[in-house]
Write an enzyme that holds these catalytic residues in place. Structure first.
Site, mmCIF file in Angstrom:
data_model
loop_
_atom_site.group_PDB
_atom_site.id
_atom_site.type_symbol
_atom_site.label_atom_id
_atom_site.label_comp_id
_atom_site.label_asym_id
_atom_site.label_seq_id
_atom_site.Cartn_x
_atom_site.Cartn_y
_atom_site.Cartn_z
ATOM 1 N N SER A 258 24.556 10.229 -34.803
ATOM 2 C CA SER A 258 23.591 9.550 -35.661
ATOM 3 C C SER A 258 24.297 8.498 -36.512
ATOM 4 O O SER A 258 25.477 8.641 -36.855
ATOM 5 C CB SER A 258 22.874 10.560 -36.569
ATOM 6 O OG SER A 258 21.826 9.940 -37.287
ATOM 7 N N ASP A 259 23.574 7.445 -36.828
ATOM 8 C CA ASP A 259 24.101 6.405 -37.713
ATOM 9 C C ASP A 259 22.936 5.791 -38.471
ATOM 10 O O ASP A 259 21.805 5.767 -37.967
ATOM 11 C CB ASP A 259 24.845 5.326 -36.924
ATOM 12 C CG ASP A 259 25.631 4.397 -37.830
ATOM 13 O OD1 ASP A 259 26.696 4.832 -38.326
ATOM 14 O OD2 ASP A 259 25.177 3.265 -38.065
#
Length: 202
Positions: free
Chosen positions: A76-77
């Site tokens: 995730s970012d």
């Protein structure tokens, strides 16, 4: 699709060192480990916010896959944008003041990239989840007081919505409030079900 139990499905690995994402994922009641990916998070030339978080979420998952060849890996970012400009993590008090003064009275959009990578089959599921926050008009004294109390210098946008940051907003809008903190659990649940992991069947 045949559902599997917690002990039957591939090990779950969160490709992140973020305590916020770790706390969010723990809400699903699944056993998981964490592994910090070694990924250059620099933005490419003319890369949009959506493209950036999608690319980095996939790269983080793939980086961790090298040491976890048979696992379900979550990458995730997240970035925040205001007036079309990407906001990074402030890193210090002065930069946080600048970010919050710029966000005052404006709508800030957070883009969270999410990837679930099956390192055994090579299957990738990925998405970008937007979430919008309308900031109320803030004065410098309010900003200073908030930052001294919470010190959110490692948070994109210079606030923690799960803490006192909620006092900075007029309203929030989006499909999943967890996305604002850094991990869209609703979309992740859907992805996990596609891999045969039914949280409610555990």
């Amino acid at each position: 699709m045949t559902q599997v139990t917690q002990s039957d499905h591939l090990p779950l690995v969160l490709a992140s060192s973020s305590p916020f994402r770790r706390e969010l994922l723990s809400r699903l009641g699944l056993e998981f480990s964490t592994s910090s990916p070694d990924v250059d998070e620099s933005r490419l030339k003319d890369e949009s916010a959506e493209a950036l978080v999608l690319r980095l979420s996939q790269q983080k998952a793939m980086a961790v896959a090298e040491s976890h060849p048979e696992a379900l890996i979550i990458g995730s970012d997240q970035v925040a944008t205001v007036d079309g400009e990407i906001l990074g993590k402030p890193g210090n008090h002065e930069k946080a003041i600048e970010q919050l003064l710029n966000a005052s009275g404006k709508k800030v959009t957070f883009y969270t990239g999410l990837t679930l990578h099956n390192s055994k089959t090579g299957r990738n599921q990925t998405c970008c989840e937007p979430f919008h926050v309308q900031f109320r008009t803030l004065n410098r004294s309010e900003i200073e007081n908030y930052l001294l109390k919470e010190q959110p210098y490692n948070c994109a946008g210079s606030f923690k919505s799960e803490g006192l940051g909620i006092s900075l907003f007029e309203y929030m809008e989006g499909a999943d409030p967890n996305a604002l903190i850094g991990l869209p659990l609703i979309r992740l649940n859907t992805m996990l079900r596609q891999e045969g992991v039914d949280i409610l069947a555990q």
